[in-house]
Design an enzyme around this catalytic site. Structure first.
Site, PDB file in Angstrom:
ATOM      1  CG  ASP A  34      -4.110  -1.925   0.275  1.00  0.00           C
ATOM      2  OD1 ASP A  34      -3.173  -2.392   0.968  1.00  0.00           O
ATOM      3  OD2 ASP A  34      -4.528  -0.810   0.035  1.00  0.00           O
ATOM      4  CB  SER A  43      -1.145  -0.135   1.271  1.00  0.00           C
ATOM      5  OG  SER A  43      -1.981   0.992   0.626  1.00  0.00           O
TER       6      SER A  43
END
Length: 301
Positions: free
Chosen positions: A189, A73
Site C-alpha cells: 500500500d 490505495s
C-alpha cells in the site's frame, strides 16, 4: 447599356477585393486564454474512499477539468475507474454496487502460508472488469498509482503497464493483502509512505493540485480484531505522513467522514454526499486559483 456594364464590373471588382484582402477584424483574432494543467490527488482511506466519487462528481458538475489523476490505495482504485472514461455517473453506479466480498478474498490458508489474509486477486479481477483497457497508457486521463517498495522502503510511482496490477499493489494493505510482485519489486500500500501524494502530481507538471484527504481522522474506539488493528495502524501512518505533504496542495478537500469505519461499506451514500459538499465549498477557491494562474500567464506574455 455601357453604363450598366461599367457598374457591374465595378461591383464585381469590389466583391473580389473583399474576398482576397483580409479585413482589420480578421487580423485581430483573440488569443486563446491559457489553461492550467490540473491534477486530482486522491488519498487512501479504505471505505472512506467512496467520498472520492462525490468529489469527482462535483468537479465534473462544475466543469473543473482534470488533466492528471494520482492515487494512493483506494484513491488509486477510484482514480483508475474514472481515468478510463471520464464518466462520474458510471463511477457512482459502480461505487453503489460495490461490496466487500468483490475485492476481499480472505482465506485461512492465506493467513497461515502467505503474507496476508487476502490474496488480492479479487481486487485485480474487479479492476479488470471495470477498466477494460490493459495498460495505464491507454487511459483517457494520464494516471499514476503510488505504492511502497517493501524491501527498500521507497515510494514507487506506477504510471506505465498494467492498470489492474498497479491498483492491486497500491492497495495492498500490509497484513490484510499479500504484497504484490510487480515490475521486479515487492509492493504494498502506498499509504505506508505517502498517503496524499501531492509531490507526484508536481513532478508530473501539474500547475494546480487539488488533493483529497480522507484519512485525517484517526480516532477509532471500535477495534476488536486483527484486521481492525492492521487497518488502524495504516490509518495512523497515513495521517502522519500526509500531515506535511498535503499542505503543498493548492486546494485541499477534506470530506467530514472521520467516524466512518475503514471497512464500513454501509456508509457509501453518506461518504459520497460528504465528498460533494466538501468540493462545492472549495469551488470558489478553485476558480480563484485558475483565474490567478491565467492572469499570471497573460502578464508573462
Amino acid at each position: 447599356m455601357k453604363h450598366r456594364l461599367l457598374i457591374w464590373i465595378s461591383v464585381m471588382s469590389l466583391l473580389l477585393m473583399s474576398c482576397s484582402v483580409p479585413s482589420k477584424t480578421d487580423s485581430r483574432q483573440p488569443v486563446d486564454s491559457p489553461r492550467p494543467q490540473i491534477a486530482l490527488v486522491l488519498g487512501g482511506g479504505a471505505a472512506r474512499g467512496f467520498a472520492h466519487v462525490g468529489v469527482i462528481r462535483a468537479l465534473e458538475q462544475e466543469k473543473i477539468p482534470v488533466d492528471l489523476i494520482v492515487g494512493t490505495s483506494v484513491g488509486s482504485l477510484i482514480g483508475a475507474i474514472y481515468a478510463h472514461d471520464r464518466n462520474s455517473f458510471e463511477l457512482e453506479w459502480t461505487a453503489f454496487s460495490l461490496e466487500k466480498d468483490q475485492i476481499f478474498d480472505y482465506g485461512l490458508l492465506n493467513a497461515l502460508t502467505g503474507m496476508g489474509l487476502a490474496k488480492g486477486e479479487k481486487l485485480e479481477a474487479f479492476v479488470k472488469s471495470k477498466v477494460p483497457v490493459a495498460n495505464i497508457e491507454e487511459l483517457q486521463i494520464p494516471y499514476a498509482a503510488v505504492a511502497t517498495d517493501l524491501n527498500r522502503g521507497m515510494k514507487i510511482v506506477l504510471d506505465k503497464g498494467s492498470v489492474a496490477k498497479a491498483v492491486r499493489a497500491s492497495s495492498a494493505i500490509p497484513g490484510v493483502f499479500q504484497p504484490v510482485e510487480h515490475q521486479g519489486k515487492l509492493l504494498v500500500d502506498g499509504g505506508v509512505i505517502d498517503n496524499v501524494p501531492v509531490s507526484v502530481a508536481r513532478e508530473k507538471g501539474a500547475d494546480i493540485v487539488i488533493a483529497v484527504d480522507i484519512g485525517q481522522q484517526v480516532n477509532n474506539f471500535n477495534i476488536s480484531n486483527v484486521i481492525d488493528v492492521m487497518l488502524q495502524a495504516i490509518t495512523i501512518m497515513g495521517a502522519e505522513n500526509a500531515g506535511v505533504r498535503k499542505r503543498e496542495a493548492d486546494i485541499l478537500i477534506a470530506p467530514q467522514i472521520g467516524d466512518v469505519g475503514m471497512l464500513d461499506f454501509t456508509q457509501k451514500k453518506r461518504c459520497m454526499q460528504a465528498g460533494i459538499e466538501a468540493t462545492h465549498k472549495m469551488i470558489p477557491e478553485i476558480r480563484s486559483k485558475i483565474d490567478a494562474w491565467r492572469k499570471n500567464k497573460l502578464a508573462q506574455r
